[in-house]
Design an enzyme around this catalytic site. Structure first.
Site, PDB file in Angstrom:
ATOM      1  N   GLU A   1      34.790  77.036  22.723  1.00  0.00           N
ATOM      2  CA  GLU A   1      34.530  75.988  21.729  1.00  0.00           C
ATOM      3  C   GLU A   1      35.513  74.832  21.918  1.00  0.00           C
ATOM      4  O   GLU A   1      35.149  73.663  21.765  1.00  0.00           O
ATOM      5  CB  GLU A   1      34.670  76.545  20.313  1.00  0.00           C
ATOM      6  CG  GLU A   1      33.604  77.550  19.945  1.00  0.00           C
ATOM      7  CD  GLU A   1      33.814  78.104  18.555  1.00  0.00           C
ATOM      8  OE1 GLU A   1      32.994  77.782  17.679  1.00  0.00           O
ATOM      9  OE2 GLU A   1      34.807  78.847  18.352  1.00  0.00           O
TER      10      GLU A   1
ATOM     11  N   TYR B   1      31.555  51.551   2.868  1.00  0.00           N
ATOM     12  CA  TYR B   1      31.032  52.807   3.399  1.00  0.00           C
ATOM     13  C   TYR B   1      30.967  52.834   4.918  1.00  0.00           C
ATOM     14  O   TYR B   1      31.086  53.895   5.521  1.00  0.00           O
ATOM     15  CB  TYR B   1      29.687  53.183   2.781  1.00  0.00           C
ATOM     16  CG  TYR B   1      28.601  52.141   2.857  1.00  0.00           C
ATOM     17  CD1 TYR B   1      27.896  51.908   4.026  1.00  0.00           C
ATOM     18  CD2 TYR B   1      28.270  51.402   1.731  1.00  0.00           C
ATOM     19  CE1 TYR B   1      26.896  50.963   4.084  1.00  0.00           C
ATOM     20  CE2 TYR B   1      27.262  50.458   1.774  1.00  0.00           C
ATOM     21  CZ  TYR B   1      26.573  50.239   2.954  1.00  0.00           C
ATOM     22  OH  TYR B   1      25.583  49.296   3.005  1.00  0.00           O
TER      23      TYR B   1
ATOM     24  N   GLU C   1      36.992  74.844   7.697  1.00  0.00           N
ATOM     25  CA  GLU C   1      37.630  74.665   6.397  1.00  0.00           C
ATOM     26  C   GLU C   1      38.766  73.645   6.499  1.00  0.00           C
ATOM     27  O   GLU C   1      38.943  72.790   5.625  1.00  0.00           O
ATOM     28  CB  GLU C   1      38.173  75.993   5.872  1.00  0.00           C
ATOM     29  CG  GLU C   1      37.110  76.993   5.471  1.00  0.00           C
ATOM     30  CD  GLU C   1      36.595  77.877   6.611  1.00  0.00           C
ATOM     31  OE1 GLU C   1      36.701  77.472   7.800  1.00  0.00           O
ATOM     32  OE2 GLU C   1      36.066  78.962   6.303  1.00  0.00           O
TER      33      GLU C   1
ATOM     34  N   LYS D   1      28.258  73.325  11.080  1.00  0.00           N
ATOM     35  CA  LYS D   1      28.534  73.692  12.468  1.00  0.00           C
ATOM     36  C   LYS D   1      27.245  74.290  13.049  1.00  0.00           C
ATOM     37  O   LYS D   1      27.075  75.507  13.109  1.00  0.00           O
ATOM     38  CB  LYS D   1      29.692  74.691  12.518  1.00  0.00           C
ATOM     39  CG  LYS D   1      30.229  74.966  13.896  1.00  0.00           C
ATOM     40  CD  LYS D   1      31.472  75.834  13.836  1.00  0.00           C
ATOM     41  CE  LYS D   1      32.011  76.117  15.214  1.00  0.00           C
ATOM     42  NZ  LYS D   1      33.226  76.956  15.169  1.00  0.00           N
TER      43      LYS D   1
END
Length: 127
Positions: A29, A61, A81, A106
Site C-alpha cells: 500500500e 471552498y 483514522e 478506501k
C-alpha cells in the site's frame, strides 16, 4: 462551540474528493499507493457572507478542497483514522468553521471478501 450550543445549520460540503496517496499498514500500500475518497462537511454560520455577498466572511471552498487534498497526500500513515483527523484539523484551522464531519473512503482496501466501500467517519468541533 460550547456543549450548550448546537451545531450550526449552515454548511459547506465537499463530496468525493479523489486523492492518490500511500497510506496503509501493508508495504504494498505504501509502495504502490491507492485512491482515497474524502467527504467533508464544515459547519459554520453563512448568514453574514450571504447577506453581504462577501467571500471574506466564509471559507473559500475551492481553496479548502486543495488544502484537504494536500493533507491527504502528505506523510504516509497506517490508518485512515489518522488521515481523517488530519483533514479535520485542516478544516478547523479556518476560524469561521465551528465543527466538521470527515469521511475517508478506501475503495481499494485490502479486504479478502467482496465489498462496496470501507470508510471511517469522524466529527470534530472547535471545543
Amino acid at each position: 462551540m460550547s456543549s450548550t450550543q448546537s451545531r450550526p445549520t449552515d454548511s459547506i460540503v465537499l463530496t468525493g474528493l479523489r486523492v492518490r496517496a500511500n497510506h496503509g499498514v501493508f508495504d504494498f500500500e505504501r509502495a504502490d499507493g491507492q485512491d482515497f475518497v474524502v467527504d467533508v462537511t464544515a459547519w459554520l454560520d453563512l448568514s453574514v457572507a450571504a447577506k453581504g455577498d462577501d467571500l471574506g466572511a466564509t471559507v473559500h471552498y475551492g481553496e479548502l478542497a486543495e488544502e484537504v487534498v494536500a493533507a491527504v497526500e502528505r506523510d504516509p500513515v497506517d490508518l485512515i483514522e489518522t488521515v481523517a483527523e488530519r483533514v479535520a484539523a485542516t478544516v478547523l484551522a479556518h476560524e469561521p468553521v465551528d465543527a466538521v464531519e470527515v469521511t475517508v473512503h478506501k475503495p481499494q482496501a485490502p479486504i479478502t471478501v467482496p465489498f462496496a466501500d470501507v470508510a471511517v467517519r469522524i466529527v470534530r468541533s472547535r471545543a
